[in-house]
Write a protein that holds these residues in place. Structure first.
Motif, PDB file in Angstrom:
ATOM      1  N   THR A 359       0.830  -1.207   0.000  1.00  0.00           N
ATOM      2  CA  THR A 359       0.000   0.000   0.000  1.00  0.00           C
ATOM      3  C   THR A 359       0.859   1.250   0.000  1.00  0.00           C
ATOM      4  O   THR A 359       0.562   2.229  -0.698  1.00  0.00           O
ATOM      5  CB  THR A 359      -0.936   0.004   1.221  1.00  0.00           C
ATOM      6  N   MET A 363       0.544   3.944  -2.812  1.00  0.00           N
ATOM      7  CA  MET A 363       0.126   5.305  -2.462  1.00  0.00           C
ATOM      8  C   MET A 363       1.123   6.334  -2.964  1.00  0.00           C
ATOM      9  O   MET A 363       0.741   7.389  -3.481  1.00  0.00           O
ATOM     10  CB  MET A 363      -0.065   5.434  -0.943  1.00  0.00           C
ATOM     11  N   PHE A 367      -0.469   8.913  -5.271  1.00  0.00           N
ATOM     12  CA  PHE A 367      -0.824  10.160  -4.587  1.00  0.00           C
ATOM     13  C   PHE A 367       0.369  11.026  -4.213  1.00  0.00           C
ATOM     14  O   PHE A 367       0.178  12.176  -3.797  1.00  0.00           O
ATOM     15  CB  PHE A 367      -1.623   9.859  -3.308  1.00  0.00           C
ATOM     16  N   GLY A 371      -0.265  13.182  -0.352  1.00  0.00           N
ATOM     17  CA  GLY A 371      -1.506  12.414  -0.312  1.00  0.00           C
ATOM     18  C   GLY A 371      -1.390  11.176   0.553  1.00  0.00           C
ATOM     19  O   GLY A 371      -2.335  10.799   1.262  1.00  0.00           O
ATOM     20  N   SER A 372      -0.223  10.538   0.518  1.00  0.00           N
ATOM     21  CA  SER A 372      -0.012   9.341   1.333  1.00  0.00           C
ATOM     22  C   SER A 372      -0.054   9.674   2.819  1.00  0.00           C
ATOM     23  O   SER A 372      -0.667   8.947   3.618  1.00  0.00           O
ATOM     24  CB  SER A 372       1.334   8.701   0.984  1.00  0.00           C
ATOM     25  N   TRP A 374      -1.574  12.229   4.292  1.00  0.00           N
ATOM     26  CA  TRP A 374      -2.948  12.559   4.678  1.00  0.00           C
ATOM     27  C   TRP A 374      -3.780  11.287   4.853  1.00  0.00           C
ATOM     28  O   TRP A 374      -4.581  11.169   5.798  1.00  0.00           O
ATOM     29  CB  TRP A 374      -3.593  13.477   3.650  1.00  0.00           C
ATOM     30  N   SER A 375      -3.591  10.318   3.963  1.00  0.00           N
ATOM     31  CA  SER A 375      -4.363   9.074   4.043  1.00  0.00           C
ATOM     32  C   SER A 375      -4.038   8.295   5.319  1.00  0.00           C
ATOM     33  O   SER A 375      -4.942   7.816   6.015  1.00  0.00           O
ATOM     34  CB  SER A 375      -4.070   8.205   2.819  1.00  0.00           C
ATOM     35  N   LEU A 376      -2.764   8.185   5.624  1.00  0.00           N
ATOM     36  CA  LEU A 376      -2.363   7.455   6.828  1.00  0.00           C
ATOM     37  C   LEU A 376      -2.808   8.181   8.099  1.00  0.00           C
ATOM     38  O   LEU A 376      -3.197   7.541   9.084  1.00  0.00           O
ATOM     39  CB  LEU A 376      -0.847   7.255   6.832  1.00  0.00           C
ATOM     40  N   ALA A 378      -5.515   9.954   8.395  1.00  0.00           N
ATOM     41  CA  ALA A 378      -6.951   9.715   8.521  1.00  0.00           C
ATOM     42  C   ALA A 378      -7.232   8.347   9.128  1.00  0.00           C
ATOM     43  O   ALA A 378      -8.125   8.201   9.982  1.00  0.00           O
ATOM     44  CB  ALA A 378      -7.622   9.846   7.149  1.00  0.00           C
ATOM     45  N   ILE A 379      -6.482   7.330   8.715  1.00  0.00           N
ATOM     46  CA  ILE A 379      -6.663   5.988   9.276  1.00  0.00           C
ATOM     47  C   ILE A 379      -6.373   5.989  10.775  1.00  0.00           C
ATOM     48  O   ILE A 379      -7.106   5.386  11.570  1.00  0.00           O
ATOM     49  CB  ILE A 379      -5.755   4.987   8.548  1.00  0.00           C
TER      50      ILE A 379
END
Length: 408
Positions: A359, A363, A367, A371-372, A374-376, A378-379
């Protein structure tokens, strides 16, 4: 009572693993650098990372019953020797001009497989080496050993890689063989005699899963650990890529990861005292919220050393969580079941690692670093909210109460 550090078998086991853990930290720092310098592909780096962590997904469950059934001392010894030989093949291939990413995938897979068997055997053997009232201190010492190795290893790994791409893997291979030699001097029996005939392997594996599932506290804790492991496994590759984009050299990245690990080492020392004063709720909820707050700060960094400082803050709280949870498991779970229970736990908590590595590479490709991150982040925020709202976590008493209630 004999002080922990005058316990000969524990000191031998711990000292050997200091050397082995340092070598592993050196080579793990060099691995993504070697891949990126060879192919320049974050996806290839993700594939190698996935190969190294795949055994946690496919081998943990069957390994647990085998650790409870086979000679644990022999498992420890063979794991170190096989990992050492596998690592030594990398410098030989580099010097011979035949190195490939496929070979590195095989080597990291074998290293991960040995790590699974060694880790389960060591976790199950530790309560046989130290008395129950010293178990938390021994686990905290293991945390300090691991964190100390990851503090010293990355700067050394980055510097060695800068001198010769093969050097970090040569050092790691030798470190495994030294640790194997230390195991030859262990005297104590590392497992209790089996009672009755051994049950079939599949049924033994299910026994561990069933134990985990029917203990709500352990079940929820492991789910939270799985999420954090996923986030931080993917995060390492993202941070290495981010540091490179900020102009960091191999030595800069090694120093960054060393700073990151310094926080974990300090946290391990603090955990040896704090674990008696912190409830499960305080550990599980508090740690997740600390991570949820800190992860977005990586977006504000402009230099590798700044990444290392933020990473150190995230790493500081991790050891407290590990000491609290694994002390509880080591005291409460019957030792003859401990290998199976830990393997079931490892399948869930470590089994996410290959997925996370892939992943992370995907990512970054899709992204980019921003972007990566921000995604992590959020998780991690979702995990913190889930920990706060979990009924099992809210009703959990303090750790000392749990341990006291488990005593006969």
């Amino acid at each position: 009572m004999t002080p922990l550090w005058r316990n000969r078998d524990f000191t031998l086991l711990w000292s050997g693993q200091v050397i082995s853990s340092l070598g592993a930290a050196i080579s793990s720092t060099a691995t993504p650098l070697l891949v990126l310098s060879t192919t320049g592909s974050p996806l290839d780096a993700g594939l190698v990372g996935a190969a190294g962590t795949l055994p946690h997904l496919i081998a943990n469950l069957p390994a647990g019953p085998l650790v409870d059934r086979w000679n644990r001392r022999l498992i420890l010894l063979i794991s170190e020797i096989v990992a050492g030989i596998a690592l030594l093949s990398v410098p030989l291939a580099i010097w011979s001009g035949v190195f490939t990413i496929a070979q590195l995938c095989v080597v990291t897979f074998l290293q991960g497989l040995c790590f699974v068997f060694f880790g389960l055997a060591q976790d199950a053997a530790l309560p046989m080496v130290v008395p129950p009232d010293q178990l938390a201190t021994a686990i905290a010492a293991d945390e300090a050993r691991s964190r100390g190795a990851t503090l010293a290893g990355p700067p050394i790994g980055g510097a060695l890689f800068g001198l010769d791409r093969a050097a970090p893997f040569l050092v790691d291979g030798i470190s495994y063989l030294i640790a194997a030699a230390a195991l030859l001097f262990l005297r104590r029996d590392l497992q209790k005699p089996a009672e009755g005939p051994a049950e079939p392997l599949w049924r033994a594996a299910v026994t561990g899963l069933r134990y985990v599932w029917h203990n709500p506290l352990i079940r929820v804790s492991l789910l939270l650990i799985a999420v954090s492991n996923f986030v931080f496994q993917a995060l390492i590759l993202v941070l290495v890529d981010l540091a490179g984009r900020q102009g960091g050299t191999a030595s800069d990245i090694g120093l960054m990861l060393g700073l990151y690990s310094a926080g974990g080492l300090l946290g391990a020392f603090a955990a040896s005292r704090l674990h008696r004063m912190v409830s499960f709720r305080g550990a599980l909820v508090g740690v997740n919220w600390v991570w949820a707050v800190l992860l977005p700060l990586f977006l504000l960094t402009t230099a590798p050393w700044q990444i290392g400082v933020v990473g150190a803050l995230t790493a500081f709280v991790g050891p407290l969580w590990n000491v609290v949870i694994f002390t509880y498991a080591g005291v409460v779970v019957p030792n003859e079941l401990l290998g199976r229970v830990m393997s079931a736990a490892g399948t869930l908590t470590w089994g996410v690692m290959p997925i996370a590595s892939l992943t992370g590479g995907l990512m970054l490709t899709a992204f980019g670093t921003t972007g990566s991150l921000w995604s992590l982040s959020a998780i991690m925020l979702i995990a913190a909210i889930a920990a706060t709202l979990s009924p099992s976590v809210r009703r959990t008493p303090a750790v000392p109460e749990l341990v006291t209630e488990s005593q006969p």
